[in-house]
Design a protein around this motif. Structure first.
Motif, short mmCIF file in Angstrom:
data_model
loop_
_atom_site.label_atom_id
_atom_site.label_comp_id
_atom_site.label_asym_id
_atom_site.label_seq_id
_atom_site.Cartn_x
_atom_site.Cartn_y
_atom_site.Cartn_z
N SER A 2 0.82 -1.20 0.00
CA SER A 2 0.00 0.00 0.00
C SER A 2 0.87 1.26 0.00
O SER A 2 1.81 1.37 0.76
N GLY A 3 0.52 2.18 -0.90
CA GLY A 3 1.18 3.48 -0.91
C GLY A 3 2.41 3.56 -1.78
O GLY A 3 2.78 4.64 -2.20
N THR A 4 3.10 2.46 -2.04
CA THR A 4 4.28 2.51 -2.89
C THR A 4 3.94 1.96 -4.27
O THR A 4 2.98 1.22 -4.42
N PHE A 5 4.76 2.34 -5.24
CA PHE A 5 4.48 1.90 -6.60
C PHE A 5 5.33 0.71 -6.98
O PHE A 5 6.54 0.72 -6.78
N ALA A 6 4.70 -0.29 -7.49
CA ALA A 6 5.41 -1.42 -8.08
C ALA A 6 5.73 -1.05 -9.52
O ALA A 6 5.33 0.00 -10.01
N SER A 7 6.45 -1.94 -10.20
CA SER A 7 6.87 -1.62 -11.56
C SER A 7 5.70 -1.53 -12.53
O SER A 7 5.75 -0.78 -13.49
N ARG A 8 4.64 -2.29 -12.32
CA ARG A 8 3.53 -2.31 -13.28
C ARG A 8 2.63 -1.08 -13.19
O ARG A 8 2.16 -0.59 -14.19
N GLY A 9 2.34 -0.65 -11.97
CA GLY A 9 1.43 0.47 -11.77
C GLY A 9 0.75 0.36 -10.42
O GLY A 9 1.17 -0.42 -9.56
N HIS A 10 -0.32 1.12 -10.25
CA HIS A 10 -0.98 1.26 -8.96
C HIS A 10 -2.49 1.09 -9.13
O HIS A 10 -3.06 1.57 -10.11
N ALA A 30 -6.94 -6.79 -4.00
CA ALA A 30 -5.61 -6.34 -3.58
C ALA A 30 -4.61 -7.48 -3.71
O ALA A 30 -3.48 -7.29 -4.19
N GLU A 31 -5.01 -8.67 -3.29
CA GLU A 31 -4.12 -9.83 -3.40
C GLU A 31 -3.81 -10.16 -4.86
O GLU A 31 -2.67 -10.48 -5.20
N ALA A 32 -4.81 -10.06 -5.73
CA ALA A 32 -4.60 -10.32 -7.16
C ALA A 32 -3.63 -9.29 -7.75
O ALA A 32 -2.73 -9.64 -8.52
N ALA A 33 -3.81 -8.02 -7.39
CA ALA A 33 -2.94 -6.96 -7.90
C ALA A 33 -1.49 -7.22 -7.46
O ALA A 33 -0.56 -7.13 -8.26
N TRP A 38 1.44 -5.18 -9.08
CA TRP A 38 0.83 -3.85 -8.97
C TRP A 38 0.74 -3.47 -7.49
O TRP A 38 0.37 -4.29 -6.66
N SER A 39 1.06 -2.23 -7.19
CA SER A 39 0.83 -1.73 -5.83
C SER A 39 -0.66 -1.38 -5.72
O SER A 39 -1.37 -1.30 -6.72
#
Length: 180
Positions: A2-10, A30-33, A38-39
């Motif tokens: 939560s709150g940070t960005f992963a490489s794929r997106g948010h 959220a678990e799927a993302a 994805w964040s």
């Protein structure tokens, strides 16, 4: 994540009316993302839902404003996907018209909201899951809304809560994210 960005997106995941950020369906999304890199964040609208003096659905305009602010900030940092259940789907669709997003995932979306504008959405990939037996929003209304947008539409044997289709909802969301 939560709150940070992963490489794929948010992803911003908006719960339904009188539900909460830890609700079963948004938790599954959220678990799927997270599995797909994805964040995500799950805003809490429970304080606004409790404002029954404004309307039977609480303060929907303040819900819209809260999501708009969160989404506008997130969109400056990278690709953004909005997702929501019921009232959360409505605000996600409306905010998609004002904030650049890559995709939209709607669970049991209300197509009309009384005195508020009807549901609308940006011209992005849209995926919807809706119950054939939804007691609040007839499946035909959602089908009619999805048709001109060529949205991906999954109709399931369930009611408004989609409680029998939490995994199907998460899988459909994952398919949308994987397609972006």
């Amino acid at each position: 994540m939560s709150g940070t960005f992963a490489s794929r997106g948010h992803c911003i995941l908006s719960h339904g009316f009188e539900s909460g950020p830890d609700a079963t369906k948004v938790t599954a999304l959220a678990e799927a993302a997270e599995r797909l890199g994805w964040s995500h964040e799950r805003p809490d609208y429970t304080d606004l839902d409790a404002r029954h003096e404004i309307s039977e659905l609480g303060d929907v305009e303040a819900r819209l404003a809260r999501l708009r602010d969160i989404a506008a900030a997130a969109a400056t940092r990278g690709p953004l996907v909005l997702a929501g259940s019921s009232l959360g789907a409505y605000i996600s669709g409306r905010v998609s018209l004002e904030v650049p997003i890559r995709g939209l995932f709607l669970m049991a979306p209300p197509t009309t909201m009384g005195r508020l504008p009807d549901l609308d959405a940006a011209a992005v990939p849209v995926s919807i899951i809706h119950g054939w037996d939804d007691e609040l929003i007839p499946a035909q209304q959602v089908t009619d809304w999805a048709y001109p947008r060529r949205a991906r539409l999954l109709l399931v044997n369930d009611s408004h809560r989609l409680s029998g289709h939490v995994r199907a909802s998460a899988d459909a969301f994952a398919q949308l994210l994987a397609s972006l």
